[in-house]
Write a protein that holds these residues in place. Sequence first.
Motif, mmCIF file in Angstrom:
data_model
loop_
_atom_site.group_PDB
_atom_site.id
_atom_site.type_symbol
_atom_site.label_atom_id
_atom_site.label_comp_id
_atom_site.label_asym_id
_atom_site.label_seq_id
_atom_site.Cartn_x
_atom_site.Cartn_y
_atom_site.Cartn_z
ATOM 1 N N GLU A 103 -6.252 11.379 5.583
ATOM 2 C CA GLU A 103 -5.184 11.765 6.420
ATOM 3 C C GLU A 103 -5.360 11.356 7.607
ATOM 4 N N PRO B 218 0.735 -0.894 0.192
ATOM 5 C CA PRO B 218 -0.076 -0.167 0.330
ATOM 6 C C PRO B 218 0.753 0.958 0.308
ATOM 7 N N GLY B 219 0.754 2.046 -0.662
ATOM 8 C CA GLY B 219 1.265 3.177 -0.779
ATOM 9 C C GLY B 219 2.687 3.863 -1.592
ATOM 10 N N GLU C 222 -7.037 7.115 0.373
ATOM 11 C CA GLU C 222 -6.550 7.505 1.018
ATOM 12 C C GLU C 222 -6.597 8.648 2.479
ATOM 13 N N LYS D 144 -11.322 1.157 -1.262
ATOM 14 C CA LYS D 144 -10.235 0.146 -1.615
ATOM 15 C C LYS D 144 -9.480 1.163 -2.580
ATOM 16 N N ASN E 266 6.890 2.253 1.115
ATOM 17 C CA ASN E 266 5.543 3.307 1.022
ATOM 18 C C ASN E 266 5.404 4.585 1.546
ATOM 19 N N THR F 195 -4.707 0.173 6.105
ATOM 20 C CA THR F 195 -3.501 1.273 6.004
ATOM 21 C C THR F 195 -3.799 2.278 4.533
ATOM 22 N N ARG F 196 -5.120 2.308 4.807
ATOM 23 C CA ARG F 196 -5.934 4.011 4.193
ATOM 24 C C ARG F 196 -5.044 5.046 4.693
ATOM 25 N N ARG G 24 2.459 6.711 1.323
ATOM 26 C CA ARG G 24 2.064 7.288 2.773
ATOM 27 C C ARG G 24 1.286 7.093 3.820
ATOM 28 N N SER G 25 2.578 6.369 4.111
ATOM 29 C CA SER G 25 2.122 6.041 6.098
ATOM 30 C C SER G 25 3.382 6.898 6.720
ATOM 31 N N LYS H 290 -3.041 7.874 6.326
ATOM 32 C CA LYS H 290 -1.848 8.681 6.353
ATOM 33 C C LYS H 290 -0.995 9.300 7.568
ATOM 34 N N GLN I 166 -3.945 -7.353 0.381
ATOM 35 C CA GLN I 166 -4.952 -6.752 -0.163
ATOM 36 C C GLN I 166 -6.438 -7.440 -0.868
#
Length: 623
Positions: free
Chosen positions: A528, A42-43, A526, A523, A295, A567-568, A297-298, A570, A267
Amino acid sequence: MMPEAKPPSGPETPEQLIEEQRRIVGPDDAGFEREFCVFACPGSGKTRVVAQRFVRLATGRTGRAGVAVLSFSNVAAAEVTRRCQVRGAPGIAGSPNFVGTFDAFICRYFVSPFGGPWFDGRPHIVDSWSRLGVEVRPRAARAPEGLTLDELVIAPDGRTSLDIDRRVGRGIRAQVAGNKDAWERAAQQRRDGLLRAGYMSCADARHCALVRMRHPSEGPGLARALKARFEEIIVDEAQDCNDDDLQVIRWLRDAGIRLVVVGDPDQAIYEFRDARPASFRELAHEMEVRPLTGNFRSTRRICAVAATARTGATPDRALGSRADEDAPVVLLPYEGRAVPKEVGECFSAQCSRLGIPLANAVVLAHGATHARHAAGLASQEESTTGGRAGSLVHAAAELKAERDPRRRLAALDAAERVLLHRLALDSEEQHPEVVAEKKGIDLRWLRRAALGLLSRLPEPPACKEAVSAWVEAAQALLGATQAPPGHSWVRPPGSVLPRPSRWEGCKPVTASGLPALTVHRAKGMEFEAVLFVIPPNSAHSPSADLLREWQARTDSEQKRVAYVGLTRAKRLLVIAVPVTLAGHLADILARGGADFEQAPVVRAAVAAGGPKAGRPRLADRPL
């Protein structure tokens, strides 16, 4: 003639990719001649990398063959097209290339040019039978609802049967099982009638494609045609493939088309739609595997917590600009037989402390009801009653949400049916586009008029007293809509949108301002901040089983749904868990080396007198 593409610039340039991304964008030492599989965390910038590879191939090709990018969602396909525009190549998604869903690819190249076995002509393909609004039940049945035909499973020989355990809703499952033959016969007869009328679902299109692929003369000819048309096909989100999809992919590979398959087995959350993540792994291991483990994103803390919920224990490498942010991952225990709205209030307060607008936050859960309870939302049933007027309210809300393209299309369908009803055209058992085509109505007018109607509707009526004013305003908007060229309105707005006799309006959408989604709908997105809700343990929500699978790292769909939900996030991740399971989850996270904080237990406010005296308000309590 293809438009001239501008050179890549800005944040999409290859120089700004990390090494593992450059290996996918290509070319490598072997040029673009090698097929491979990408395992993308993810990300990881997967869509960016896929789009960049597509652009480089499509703009650098020397022959007539094009490049295709296939995905399993309209969102992902639209994102690839958008990124092509960002890179200064807006026209390359069209012929001879192809960017779209796997369903659209099947329909365009395997079905539409040839037609189907049930209908002489070009069929009208719907993504699911439910879009037609058809309900089927035997004549003698007194069930509260019917079947939509999506409950039918197509066998390789073309025969259909009901999948009661996995597809029939719980509300009528017992009745269907008690008289399966009658329900199955009614469903099959209705499906046969729709097929003869020129309708076909995507599942039927898959069946037609497989029959054509296996045909001793048509199959080889089609393979040669597609080989000449495409030099490479990139299949995104391949972990969502079912057995039929994988057969098509292997057939394309055997036809000599170079494949790049992209996915993440962790996923895979669509087994209820017959996705086969184990079969995807088998296909992947027949190829070279190129991982994406960075990743972007996170934060590191979120990556560490998420790693406890998948088969591999090593956290992804947090590489984004906020990787080292110190916002805690919060474990939020709660009491009650249902998820209290105070959970959402605590989450909102934490977002406020971090300066995260609620528009950039979300409440996620496996089931919609649990997510809506945590966000303080009215139930779906309370917001969607009211006959044709109520359906317009619901459609306008779906259109404004801008989350799921399929639901937005369904919203437009509802408005189109209202417009056609005013023209005295029945579209209850046919798709609006089919009715319009038969009656010579411009499809562009129909879509524009539906969009205009929905976008101008007033806010939903919040109580019974506001219903009349809302209906009058909707009638006025319908009356101001111009009729299609060459046609005149037949029915007055008052008869098309009468005031419902029992509708008491919609309950307030939310007290918190938080959007609530299922993990499946979120799915590919993303946010915050994410509040992931684990519901109270019950037969329908086996949360205790989830935690046992989480601890044992069992490869189960329920655990993969949790992983996708986590994992969505951030910057901020809050996990709401029943107090009876909070200790178990805390132990799992601690054993996995994750850094988290545990908040005080959340209790629902007393309905009659409010919170107990002397107790601080939940919004003021630190997490």
